[in-house]
Design an enzyme around this catalytic site. Sequence first.
Site, PDB file in Angstrom:
ATOM      1  N   ARG A 153      26.776 -23.532 -32.791  1.00  0.00           N
ATOM      2  CA  ARG A 153      25.457 -23.054 -33.209  1.00  0.00           C
ATOM      3  C   ARG A 153      25.621 -22.329 -34.541  1.00  0.00           C
ATOM      4  O   ARG A 153      26.750 -22.113 -34.992  1.00  0.00           O
ATOM      5  CB  ARG A 153      24.837 -22.129 -32.144  1.00  0.00           C
ATOM      6  CG  ARG A 153      25.620 -20.860 -31.878  1.00  0.00           C
ATOM      7  CD  ARG A 153      24.899 -19.930 -30.901  1.00  0.00           C
ATOM      8  NE  ARG A 153      25.727 -18.774 -30.580  1.00  0.00           N
ATOM      9  CZ  ARG A 153      25.396 -17.847 -29.681  1.00  0.00           C
ATOM     10  NH1 ARG A 153      24.269 -17.932 -29.007  1.00  0.00           N
ATOM     11  NH2 ARG A 153      26.191 -16.830 -29.460  1.00  0.00           N
ATOM     12  N   ASN A 156      18.227 -15.631 -34.379  1.00  0.00           N
ATOM     13  CA  ASN A 156      19.009 -14.927 -33.370  1.00  0.00           C
ATOM     14  C   ASN A 156      20.275 -14.382 -34.003  1.00  0.00           C
ATOM     15  O   ASN A 156      21.009 -15.122 -34.671  1.00  0.00           O
ATOM     16  CB  ASN A 156      19.409 -15.852 -32.215  1.00  0.00           C
ATOM     17  CG  ASN A 156      19.940 -15.059 -31.028  1.00  0.00           C
ATOM     18  OD1 ASN A 156      19.227 -14.242 -30.461  1.00  0.00           O
ATOM     19  ND2 ASN A 156      21.203 -15.251 -30.681  1.00  0.00           N
ATOM     20  N   GLU A 157      20.507 -13.107 -33.833  1.00  0.00           N
ATOM     21  CA  GLU A 157      21.736 -12.475 -34.325  1.00  0.00           C
ATOM     22  C   GLU A 157      22.175 -13.088 -35.655  1.00  0.00           C
ATOM     23  O   GLU A 157      23.260 -13.690 -35.759  1.00  0.00           O
ATOM     24  CB  GLU A 157      22.851 -12.586 -33.278  1.00  0.00           C
ATOM     25  CG  GLU A 157      22.591 -11.760 -32.037  1.00  0.00           C
ATOM     26  CD  GLU A 157      23.815 -11.633 -31.132  1.00  0.00           C
ATOM     27  OE1 GLU A 157      24.732 -12.454 -31.244  1.00  0.00           O
ATOM     28  OE2 GLU A 157      23.844 -10.694 -30.316  1.00  0.00           O
ATOM     29  N   GLU A 168      19.856  -7.216 -25.727  1.00  0.00           N
ATOM     30  CA  GLU A 168      20.780  -8.015 -24.927  1.00  0.00           C
ATOM     31  C   GLU A 168      21.932  -7.133 -24.501  1.00  0.00           C
ATOM     32  O   GLU A 168      22.524  -6.430 -25.325  1.00  0.00           O
ATOM     33  CB  GLU A 168      21.370  -9.170 -25.742  1.00  0.00           C
ATOM     34  CG  GLU A 168      20.468 -10.338 -25.949  1.00  0.00           C
ATOM     35  CD  GLU A 168      21.193 -11.441 -26.735  1.00  0.00           C
ATOM     36  OE1 GLU A 168      22.428 -11.543 -26.640  1.00  0.00           O
ATOM     37  OE2 GLU A 168      20.505 -12.161 -27.453  1.00  0.00           O
ATOM     38  N   TRP A 196      33.379 -14.284 -23.828  1.00  0.00           N
ATOM     39  CA  TRP A 196      33.902 -14.569 -25.172  1.00  0.00           C
ATOM     40  C   TRP A 196      35.054 -13.674 -25.618  1.00  0.00           C
ATOM     41  O   TRP A 196      35.477 -13.756 -26.754  1.00  0.00           O
ATOM     42  CB  TRP A 196      32.760 -14.534 -26.198  1.00  0.00           C
ATOM     43  CG  TRP A 196      31.729 -13.449 -25.999  1.00  0.00           C
ATOM     44  CD1 TRP A 196      30.538 -13.581 -25.338  1.00  0.00           C
ATOM     45  CD2 TRP A 196      31.775 -12.092 -26.454  1.00  0.00           C
ATOM     46  NE1 TRP A 196      29.840 -12.382 -25.364  1.00  0.00           N
ATOM     47  CE2 TRP A 196      30.580 -11.468 -26.047  1.00  0.00           C
ATOM     48  CE3 TRP A 196      32.714 -11.345 -27.174  1.00  0.00           C
ATOM     49  CZ2 TRP A 196      30.296 -10.126 -26.323  1.00  0.00           C
ATOM     50  CZ3 TRP A 196      32.440 -10.008 -27.446  1.00  0.00           C
ATOM     51  CH2 TRP A 196      31.246  -9.423 -27.029  1.00  0.00           C
ATOM     52  N   GLU A 234      28.813 -20.891 -22.492  1.00  0.00           N
ATOM     53  CA  GLU A 234      28.552 -19.586 -21.879  1.00  0.00           C
ATOM     54  C   GLU A 234      28.327 -19.678 -20.374  1.00  0.00           C
ATOM     55  O   GLU A 234      27.753 -18.770 -19.776  1.00  0.00           O
ATOM     56  CB  GLU A 234      27.367 -18.928 -22.598  1.00  0.00           C
ATOM     57  CG  GLU A 234      27.749 -18.582 -24.028  1.00  0.00           C
ATOM     58  CD  GLU A 234      26.647 -17.934 -24.842  1.00  0.00           C
ATOM     59  OE1 GLU A 234      25.470 -18.212 -24.575  1.00  0.00           O
ATOM     60  OE2 GLU A 234      26.978 -17.164 -25.754  1.00  0.00           O
ATOM     61  N   LYS A 235      28.845 -20.749 -19.760  1.00  0.00           N
ATOM     62  CA  LYS A 235      28.564 -20.908 -18.324  1.00  0.00           C
ATOM     63  C   LYS A 235      29.255 -19.838 -17.481  1.00  0.00           C
ATOM     64  O   LYS A 235      28.834 -19.570 -16.357  1.00  0.00           O
ATOM     65  CB  LYS A 235      28.896 -22.317 -17.842  1.00  0.00           C
ATOM     66  CG  LYS A 235      30.338 -22.745 -17.954  1.00  0.00           C
ATOM     67  CD  LYS A 235      30.467 -24.197 -17.486  1.00  0.00           C
ATOM     68  CE  LYS A 235      31.877 -24.729 -17.654  1.00  0.00           C
ATOM     69  NZ  LYS A 235      32.309 -24.771 -19.083  1.00  0.00           N
ATOM     70  N   PHE A 236      30.303 -19.208 -18.031  1.00  0.00           N
ATOM     71  CA  PHE A 236      30.947 -18.127 -17.267  1.00  0.00           C
ATOM     72  C   PHE A 236      30.341 -16.750 -17.572  1.00  0.00           C
ATOM     73  O   PHE A 236      30.775 -15.743 -17.018  1.00  0.00           O
ATOM     74  CB  PHE A 236      32.453 -18.101 -17.540  1.00  0.00           C
ATOM     75  CG  PHE A 236      33.198 -19.204 -16.848  1.00  0.00           C
ATOM     76  CD1 PHE A 236      33.420 -19.143 -15.476  1.00  0.00           C
ATOM     77  CD2 PHE A 236      33.660 -20.309 -17.541  1.00  0.00           C
ATOM     78  CE1 PHE A 236      34.101 -20.158 -14.815  1.00  0.00           C
ATOM     79  CE2 PHE A 236      34.338 -21.335 -16.899  1.00  0.00           C
ATOM     80  CZ  PHE A 236      34.558 -21.264 -15.526  1.00  0.00           C
ATOM     81  N   HIS A 237      29.381 -16.707 -18.491  1.00  0.00           N
ATOM     82  CA  HIS A 237      28.768 -15.415 -18.850  1.00  0.00           C
ATOM     83  C   HIS A 237      27.860 -14.968 -17.700  1.00  0.00           C
ATOM     84  O   HIS A 237      27.103 -15.763 -17.136  1.00  0.00           O
ATOM     85  CB  HIS A 237      27.941 -15.606 -20.126  1.00  0.00           C
ATOM     86  CG  HIS A 237      27.598 -14.338 -20.839  1.00  0.00           C
ATOM     87  ND1 HIS A 237      26.751 -13.395 -20.304  1.00  0.00           N
ATOM     88  CD2 HIS A 237      27.978 -13.865 -22.044  1.00  0.00           C
ATOM     89  CE1 HIS A 237      26.629 -12.401 -21.168  1.00  0.00           C
ATOM     90  NE2 HIS A 237      27.364 -12.659 -22.230  1.00  0.00           N
TER      91      HIS A 237
HETATM   92  C1  GLA Z   1      24.732 -12.874 -28.129  1.00  0.00           C
HETATM   93  C2  GLA Z   1      23.751 -14.013 -28.326  1.00  0.00           C
HETATM   94  C3  GLA Z   1      23.414 -14.713 -27.051  1.00  0.00           C
HETATM   95  C4  GLA Z   1      24.655 -14.954 -26.235  1.00  0.00           C
HETATM   96  C5  GLA Z   1      25.334 -13.640 -25.982  1.00  0.00           C
HETATM   97  C6  GLA Z   1      26.570 -13.755 -25.125  1.00  0.00           C
HETATM   98  O1  GLA Z   1      24.103 -11.716 -27.773  1.00  0.00           O
HETATM   99  O2  GLA Z   1      22.569 -13.559 -28.926  1.00  0.00           O
HETATM  100  O3  GLA Z   1      22.792 -15.936 -27.358  1.00  0.00           O
HETATM  101  O4  GLA Z   1      25.499 -15.808 -26.913  1.00  0.00           O
HETATM  102  O5  GLA Z   1      25.735 -13.104 -27.210  1.00  0.00           O
HETATM  103  O6  GLA Z   1      27.143 -12.502 -24.886  1.00  0.00           O
END
Ligand code: GLA
Length: 704
Positions: free
Chosen positions: A103, A141-142, A298, A306, A346-349
């Site tokens: 991304r 986003n970020e 968030e 990660w 991010e499936k383990f998040h």
């Molecule tokens: C960031 C991103 C999210 C996600 C989280 C994972 O905050 O904005 O999309 O990737 O990290 O911790």
Amino acid sequence: MLYGADYNPDQWPEDVWDDDVRLMQEAGVNIVSLGIFAWSRIQPTEDAWDFAWLDAVIDKLHAGGIAVNLATATASPPPWVSKTYPETLPANESGASYWPGSRQHFAPSSPIYRRLAGELVRRLAERYVHHPAVVMWHVGNEFGCHLWMDFSDAARDAYRGWLENRYATVEALNQAWGTSFWSQRYGSFDEIFPPRLAPYSHNPSSMLDWRRFTSDMLLECYLMEREILLEAGATQPITTNFMGPFKPADYRKWAPFMDVIADDCYPDPANPNRVRDAAFQRDLARSLKPGAPWLLWEQATDAVNWRPANPGKRPGALVAETAQSIARGADGIMFFQWRQSRAGSEKFHSAMLPHAGTETRTWDAVTELGARLAALPELPTPGRDAQVALVFDWENWWAVEERDHPTEVDYLALVLEWYGAFHARGIQVDIVGPEEVDHAYDLVVAPALYLLRDEGASALARFVDDGGTLLTGPFTDIVDAHDQFRAGGFLTQLGPLLGLRFEDFGVLAGLSSGGSGVGALSADAVQAARDAASRGTVTFELDGVEQSGRLVAETVHAAGATVVAAFSSGPQAGAPALTRHRFGSGEAWYTATQPVSNGASAGGPSADALDAVVAAVVAASGVRPVVADLPAGVEAARRGDLVTLINHGDARVEIALDGTDAETGVAVERVVLDPQGVAFVSAPAATSDPATPRARATASATHS
Ligand code: GLA
């Protein structure tokens, strides 16, 4: 109090959507950030648009009483964008492309990316701007999260334009960058490149502008989207998510364009300083826009995916970390994400709704938290309420960490050390830029303010003159806004305030085991030099106690200042290590070395040098803690009448505090907290005037 999460229904079959809404209601969720990565679903090809699914989701959420923070979905361009328009891809410093497959694979300055993203935002805005469910807009986003810098040709072209806009003439740029050095004089703006891979150090003044440009390009992307939303008639707050002290983006410059500050924070359970670091981040979020709410946008319910190892949170830590945000000004508590992903990186998040379902510790914590948040009384939006301000400045961060300096400085680590001493003492701190320093504060601490702009210097001088107490120290007031020395040496701006004349940096280092040389140092030699620097210490005696300093033992000469402590070892033995100086109605203190900190955590001072210096200025400035005599491991913060106490330690503690339990309405005289326990107590601040030197100066100025 907003409560919710990122919601990515496009990752799931439609038959879970009703369940999602039902479970959101059960958890107390009242808002979700919708569709942050949904661009390829909304616009599967350049000419095709699919809003039907989004209409359905928004309507379901609305019917369920859940508000929508609608994303503009521009953070991850679909595959067709990269294929059709490869010139939108960013590049690294060697010019190699970052390819799609993850991304954020877009060059922020690419006009084509901006056109495509802009079109998406316009369509979303036109469709949903008046939808009653949509209460906020989430842009991108970020920004910059993965891609700290882009060296592409799009960046090159934009950089040249940005520089021309800044300097008007190439001669002005030559002056600002000092290009007579190493034959770098430019004849025109189109001779300038981004600082791509070069044989040796880039011009530091150019690096500073490059960083300003990088931050500005990301901000321009945000502003472009914001403009489109406003043109379409958006009346909802518009924001994007910050990442605390994130070096590539000067959030203080961004803040005026955020209707609310939204911040993402993922404390590392394995970091012994996580409580301190998170407290700093939350104080920064609050301080970026005083008088406006900030939102914890968030956080993780449990483990992230990660880091190299991803331990879960300790039982109770979710509530404790959330309470820290509320205590420090947050009006919303959100997570990444609502439902755990089944596929993808991010499936383990962790998520609010874990893959294992509702019979989980996480679900219990999430629903408990929802209920506790709902029970809280209305809380005031904090302004600049702290007595202490800590100066933290992005341009300085960029400049002080440039290479080829007397010694390497980890600016954020240094700032956090100073912050930690106040945090440990339960003293509330705002995080401000030098220009924001004013008489709202009694004490201002400005560590390593290497780059000091003229306006910042004036604000600090005015503050002391008006009766404030300033503490600063090594590596301060060295260069101007172009990273050039000012005429007349160092401490040219603050010297008169401090009553000091600066002579030399006195870099400390132990013996190095590595080689040396000119030009390319081997990685081993660089590491050896860093190790040696970390071993270099000096001693000084403060109030009869021998303390340690690190980094430097500067040679400064008292020119009016009183020597509070002198070096007791090294070549500077006998010379000033800590000084104070009356200036106008106030006082300016200086440490000529970086006092060593043991890394005290919340809950009472530790016996370290940094704390000893902080103790001295706290006493001199009349600054008081939120709650006196906090037990070890306990954090306290005030927000209006609400005092939040959080026990981050391992033992049960008892704290004397008169007030009313804000959740139950029951009167309390003392609070008992188990490990990770949290108490919200309504306890109005004592009205007795603390009679700080600054308050006295203000009073006498008013009377005279
Ligand atoms: C960031 C991103 C999210 C996600 C989280 C994972 O905050 O904005 O999309 O990737 O990290 O911790």
